[in-house]
Design an enzyme around this catalytic site. Structure first.
Site, mmCIF file in Angstrom:
data_model
loop_
_atom_site.group_PDB
_atom_site.id
_atom_site.type_symbol
_atom_site.label_atom_id
_atom_site.label_comp_id
_atom_site.label_asym_id
_atom_site.label_seq_id
_atom_site.Cartn_x
_atom_site.Cartn_y
_atom_site.Cartn_z
ATOM 1 N N LYS A 86 2.131 11.362 5.896
ATOM 2 C CA LYS A 86 2.012 11.134 4.447
ATOM 3 C C LYS A 86 0.767 11.857 3.975
ATOM 4 C CE LYS A 86 2.518 6.988 2.689
ATOM 5 N NZ LYS A 86 2.251 5.519 2.606
HETATM 6 C C1 E4P Z 1 3.165 3.716 -0.341
HETATM 7 O O1 E4P Z 1 3.096 4.767 0.216
HETATM 8 C C2 E4P Z 1 2.059 2.765 -0.356
HETATM 9 O O2 E4P Z 1 1.880 2.352 0.992
HETATM 10 C C3 E4P Z 1 2.278 1.521 -1.120
HETATM 11 O O3 E4P Z 1 3.592 1.318 -1.497
HETATM 12 C C4 E4P Z 1 1.253 1.176 -2.124
HETATM 13 O O4 E4P Z 1 1.553 -0.102 -2.595
HETATM 14 P P1 E4P Z 1 0.517 -1.059 -3.305
HETATM 15 O O5 E4P Z 1 0.356 -0.593 -4.693
HETATM 16 O O6 E4P Z 1 1.163 -2.404 -3.223
HETATM 17 O O7 E4P Z 1 -0.763 -1.002 -2.511
#
Ligand code: E4P
Length: 231
Positions: A86
């Site tokens: 990522k």
């Molecule tokens: C996605 O890549 C992230 O891990 C995640 O969905 C962020 O979510 P949050 O806003 O609940 O921290």
């Protein structure tokens, strides 16, 4: 639409993978940090629980493209080719996406706030693009609208990138991005539990159990009532 688990909690992953049709796991630095165990141990355990078939998205933490590329290669070396790096949509991130995609990685562009960021990430070669729906909603940024625009842009420009909608706080957001055409969502285990819950389902089931128990006895299953065919 594919469902991913957004967590680094190995027990929760094991529970959900057993029950739900999950396509893989996504993590981020915050989720990993919450576990308070050595990084590689966490990922090794997750891989063991989900097997080789499911995807495991792991966020790179370097800020330079060269570092992110090196991180991804080191991870692949230790954990196998099912790792999807990522990469945040910074200028260095876009460069890293291009380099990683060219060397055979399926890359997830993450922390997306606008359709234009997603379009650039897709053009750089990202296989998945992750808009942060709830974080957008919290600044009146219309998370579902961003997802809908991304879906339209990818289709209009013939880009193979998928929308992996992320950052959810309620079930309505999940439904809305599904209706907007998101190819996948990543959900915390507790939210995935909520997605399937409905009071009518619970009350309907309770009625069936009560009627069945009154007729055949509590806990009786069809197996108790259908003898095995004599061979
Ligand atoms: C996605 O890549 C992230 O891990 C995640 O969905 C962020 O979510 P949050 O806003 O609940 O921290």
């Amino acid at each position: 639409m594919h469902y991913f688990l957004d967590t680094a909690d190995v027990r929760e992953i094991a529970r959900c993978v057993d029950l739900f049709p999950v396509a893989g796991v996504t993590t981020n630095p915050t989720l990993i940090a919450q576990v308070r165990r050595p990084f590689l141990d966490i990922l090794t355990d997750i891989r063991q629980v989900i097997g080789e078939e499911l995807m495991l998205h792991v966020q790179m933490t370097g800020s330079e493209a060269a570092t992110m590329v090196a991180e991804a290669n080191r991870l692949r070396d230790r954990l196998g080719s099912g790792i999807l790096p990522k990469v945040p949509v910074t200028p260095q991130g876009l460069k890293a996406i291009r380099l990683l995609a060219a060397s055979g990685f399926s890359v997830t562009a993450t922390a997306i706030g606008t359709p234009q960021q997603a379009l650039l990430a897709a053009r750089a070669g990202a296989a998945f693009t992750a808009p942060y729906v709830n974080r957008l909603d919290n600044i009146c940024g219309d998370g579902v609208g961003v997802v809908a625009s991304m879906v339209r842009l990818f289709a209009a420009h013939g880009l193979p990138a998928k929308v992996l909608a992320a950052s959810f706080k309620n079930v309505q957001q999940v439904l809305d991005v599904a209706l907007a055409g998101a190819h996948s969502v990543t959900l915390a285990p507790e939210l995935l539990d909520l997605v399937i819950r409905h009071p009518l389902t619970d009350s309907g089931l309770a009625g069936f159990v009560a009627d069945w128990s009154a007729a055949y006895g509590a806990g009786t299953t069809l197996l108790d009532l259908i003898p095995v065919r004599a061979s």
